[in-house]
Design a protein around this motif. Structure first.
Motif, PDB file in Angstrom:
ATOM      1  N   THR A   6      -1.536  -2.055   7.445  1.00 29.39           N
ATOM      2  CA  THR A   6      -2.410  -0.675   6.801  1.00 29.39           C
ATOM      3  C   THR A   6      -1.480  -0.086   5.801  1.00 29.39           C
ATOM      4  O   THR A   6      -1.937   0.154   5.083  1.00 29.39           O
ATOM      5  N   ILE A   9      -0.842  -1.919   2.670  1.00 32.14           N
ATOM      6  CA  ILE A   9      -2.273  -1.577   2.185  1.00 32.14           C
ATOM      7  C   ILE A   9      -2.033  -0.554   0.811  1.00 32.14           C
ATOM      8  O   ILE A   9      -2.816  -0.352   0.003  1.00 32.14           O
ATOM      9  N   VAL A 195      -7.262  -6.305   2.769  1.00 34.68           N
ATOM     10  CA  VAL A 195      -8.133  -6.250   3.295  1.00 34.68           C
ATOM     11  C   VAL A 195      -9.507  -6.909   3.819  1.00 34.68           C
ATOM     12  O   VAL A 195      -9.631  -7.234   4.870  1.00 34.68           O
TER      13      VAL A 195
END
Length: 225
Positions: A6, A9, A195
């Motif tokens: 995460t 990202i 994602v």
């Protein structure tokens, strides 16, 4: 591993936006829409058209660039609150389309069975995803630093500081702003594609106005320019 993924990202989504906000001085509140463009391109290309994960990822970046040009077309003509309204409008339109056009985007039910990339004949594990996203972040950082350390970076800063002065020394303000929008759109679309592929599922709940706000806040706290 999921937290590290995460983080990567978020970096990818914010790195390009930092070029737009921190360097070119163009505030955007609609990048959740570009995140959706990348995610749905990768998802639908794989599930509905049978395109492999790697080509789907590349196609998501291309579509991000295309939509970056689309949002740049009206945005380069305005500034201040008007620019914010244009970008907010883009994000809202994309959100409504993916929510209501259920025949294509499946609405809240979402797109299932998105194939993940493979390495040595095996689908990515969580560790593979962290390594891949980490490498993508490094490559993105190096490329952007190289771009911003040259004439493009100076052009972006000139446009941010004083557009009339930038024009007087031969800088095309519209071209500089458009390039900044495209760069931010590509990295954001790539983040969305990753994602979708990592979750192997994507629906309209991922796309909210809060996501656009979050990306901008990340740039405000951690960006430079």
């Amino acid at each position: 591993l999921q937290i590290l993924f995460t983080i990567g990202i978020n970096y990818l989504a914010a790195a390009g936006l930092n070029v737009l906000v921190g360097y070119a001085g163009q505030k955007s509140l609609g990048h959740a829409g570009l995140f959706a463009v990348g995610a749905y391109t990768a998802a639908l290309a794989n599930v509905d058209f049978g395109i492999g994960p790697w080509p789907s990822m590349a196609l998501a970046c291309v579509m991000g660039a295309v939509f970056g040009l689309v949002i740049a077309a009206p945005s380069v003509r305005v500034s201040g609150p008007s620019l914010a309204m244009v970008t907010i409008g883009f994000g809202i339109v994309v959100e409504k389309i993916v929510t209501e056009w259920t025949d294509l985007f499946k609405g809240q039910a979402g797109v299932y069975g998105i194939a993940a990339p493979t390495f040595a004949g095996k689908s990515f594990t969580n560790l593979h995803w962290v390594i891949f996203v980490g490498l993508a972040c490094i490559v993105t950082h190096v490329l952007l630093r190289w771009l911003l350390s040259g004439r493009f970076g100076r052009a972006f800063m000139a446009v941010q500081l004083a557009e009339p002065a930038a024009v007087s020394v031969g800088i095309s303000v519209a071209r500089a702003k458009t390039l900044a929008f495209v760069i931010s759109a590509v990295t954001c679309a790539l983040a969305g594609a990753l994602v979708a592929q990592q979750n192997q599922y994507f629906n309209s709940d991922f796309i909210t106005f809060n996501l656009s706000i979050f990306m901008l806040v990340v740039v405000i706290f951690g960006g430079s320019g």
